[in-house]
Write an enzyme that holds these catalytic residues in place. Structure first.
Site, PDB file in Angstrom:
ATOM      1  N   HIS A  75       0.833  -1.201   0.000  1.00  0.00           N
ATOM      2  CA  HIS A  75       0.000   0.000   0.000  1.00  0.00           C
ATOM      3  C   HIS A  75       0.873   1.258   0.000  1.00  0.00           C
ATOM      4  CE1 HIS A  75      -2.822   2.970   1.950  1.00  0.00           C
ATOM      5  NE2 HIS A  75      -3.550   2.533   0.937  1.00  0.00           N
ATOM      6  N   ASP A 120      -6.159   1.731  -2.154  1.00  0.00           N
ATOM      7  CA  ASP A 120      -6.869   1.487  -0.898  1.00  0.00           C
ATOM      8  C   ASP A 120      -7.713   0.214  -0.959  1.00  0.00           C
ATOM      9  OD1 ASP A 120      -5.712   3.796   0.066  1.00  0.00           O
ATOM     10  OD2 ASP A 120      -7.568   4.963   0.131  1.00  0.00           O
TER      11      ASP A 120
END
Length: 146
Positions: A75, A120
């Site tokens: 991420h 996300d």
């Protein structure tokens, strides 16, 4: 206008001018939190991930401690790519998305929104399928993350 009111107005204007150097707050963290809840069905609070391993939370370095921490590393790298390739500001990029069952789905217009939303969504899905080990929460990152 009363002189006292004018003085207050002037003070507010000067304060706002000085505040222009303050970095923006990470506005999309709330969206990411809701996306995490979508993917895990509400079984774990998004706050549980803030100080997990070497990468979940602020910063990140070293070798991820487990699969969940690896999700956070990926991420972080995804946000880095959003900045590098598209010039996005991931922490303040707001986007549109929906939750279908336990699957977040991005529905955005701009390239930055789409890229950050996908970062996300992939992370939230990765969190949902990776075991959470309490022993890796709030670890001594200076000692373990080299």
């Amino acid at each position: 206008m009363h002189p006292a009111h004018l003085l207050v107005l002037l003070a507010v204007c000067v304060s706002l001018l000085g505040a222009s150097d303050i970095p923006p707050l990470p506005l999309n963290l709330a969206q990411f939190g809701f996306m995490i809840r979508c993917a895990n069905g509400g079984s774990r609070s998004p706050l549980d991930y803030t100080d997990y391993g070497c990468y979940c939370g602020k910063g990140g370095r070293g070798t991820p401690v487990d699969d969940l921490d690896r999700c956070c590393q990926v991420h972080d790298e995804c946000y880095g790519e959003a900045e590098k390739r598209l010039g996005c500001s991931p922490f303040v990029t707001l986007y549109s998305w929906k939750c279908y069952g336990k699957a977040p789905s991005c529905n955005t217009k701009t390239d930055c929104q789409r890229f950050v939303c996908n970062c996300d969504a992939k992370a939230a899905e990765c969190f949902a399928r990776s075991p959470y080990q309490k022993k890796n929460w709030n670890i001594n990152t200076k000692a373990r993350c080299k």
